[in-house]
Motif scaffolding. Structure first.
Motif, PDB file in Angstrom:
ATOM      1  N   CYS A 143      -5.692   2.109   2.441  1.00 33.84           N
ATOM      2  CA  CYS A 143      -4.563   2.162   3.358  1.00 33.84           C
ATOM      3  C   CYS A 143      -3.748   0.872   3.246  1.00 33.84           C
ATOM      4  N   THR A 145      -1.907  -0.528   5.407  1.00 37.06           N
ATOM      5  CA  THR A 145      -1.942  -1.321   6.640  1.00 37.06           C
ATOM      6  C   THR A 145      -3.301  -1.990   6.867  1.00 37.06           C
ATOM      7  N   HIS A 146      -4.383  -1.231   6.621  1.00 37.28           N
ATOM      8  CA  HIS A 146      -5.708  -1.721   7.001  1.00 37.28           C
ATOM      9  C   HIS A 146      -6.633  -2.049   5.836  1.00 37.28           C
ATOM     10  N   CYS A 155      -7.203   7.035   6.383  1.00 39.90           N
ATOM     11  CA  CYS A 155      -7.734   5.770   6.924  1.00 39.90           C
ATOM     12  C   CYS A 155      -8.186   5.971   8.367  1.00 39.90           C
ATOM     13  N   LEU A 157      -8.712   3.826  10.713  1.00 38.19           N
ATOM     14  CA  LEU A 157      -8.015   3.019  11.723  1.00 38.19           C
ATOM     15  C   LEU A 157      -6.613   3.550  11.994  1.00 38.19           C
ATOM     16  N   CYS A 158      -6.119   4.431  11.123  1.00 38.73           N
ATOM     17  CA  CYS A 158      -4.821   5.073  11.357  1.00 38.73           C
ATOM     18  C   CYS A 158      -4.970   6.398  12.093  1.00 38.73           C
TER      19      CYS A 158
HETATM   20 ZN   LIG Z   1      -4.887   2.427   8.111  1.00 41.73          ZN
END
Ligand SMILES: [Zn+2]
Length: 166
Positions: A143, A145-146, A155, A157-158
């Motif tokens: 991902c 972002t993470h 992901c 966390l998304c």
């Molecule tokens: Zn993410």
């Protein structure tokens, strides 16, 4: 609903019983640590299991340590899982979480004790597949972002279904 993680043959603690929310946290912190250190196919498959953990089958995603596809190289595999948990215990990547996990250290400490007392037994036909084979490259893409594996379900966390609102 809850998830039971077990180590029936461990000389240490034999179970870790987590609520659904606790299970999401547990897999979040294991994935944050694992994605940064996994190198071999077996290691990447293990971290993928955490990245995809508890996304389907809510409340029934615990497992026994004996279910991991241990191979003849199990001493290195066990050492890697121990190293992964140790890194998670340093709160690696927790700045990427949008919540504070107050009990995660407790979960990780107990899981590490379960593992320490457990001696893996290689399984010729593991039900989770042969982890000596590398996972599909698309699954271990990260991902933006993470920096976590996207896995089968994106992901974690998304994922708004398992993460608290920002
Ligand atoms: Zn993410």
């Amino acid at each position: 609903m809850a998830n039971l993680f077990t180590a029936d043959d461990s000389t240490g603690p034999r179970y870790l019983d987590l609520t659904n929310g606790g299970t999401d946290v547990f897999y979040d912190v294991l994935t944050l640590a694992g994605c940064v250190i996994a190198q071999t196919p077996w290691q990447r498959n293990l971290v993928l299991r955490f990245a995809d953990g508890h996304r389907l089958g809510r409340g029934c995603d615990g497992f026994d340590l004996a279910e991991l596809p241990w191979t003849g190289d199990w001493p290195a595999e066990k050492a890697f899982l121990d190293q992964l948990i140790a890194l998670a215990l340093t709160r690696h990547g927790w700045d990427r979480l949008n919540y504070d996990p107050p009990y995660a250290i407790q979960y990780l400490t107990r899981f590490r004790e379960m593992l320490a007392g457990y001696t893996p037994v290689p399984e010729p036909t593991p039900k989770w597949g042969d982890w000596r084979l590398p996972p599909a490259a698309a699954l271990t893409a990260e991902c933006d972002t993470h920096s976590l594996y996207v896995g089968e379900y994106g992901c974690r966390l998304c994922d708004e279904y398992i993460q608290p609102p920002p």
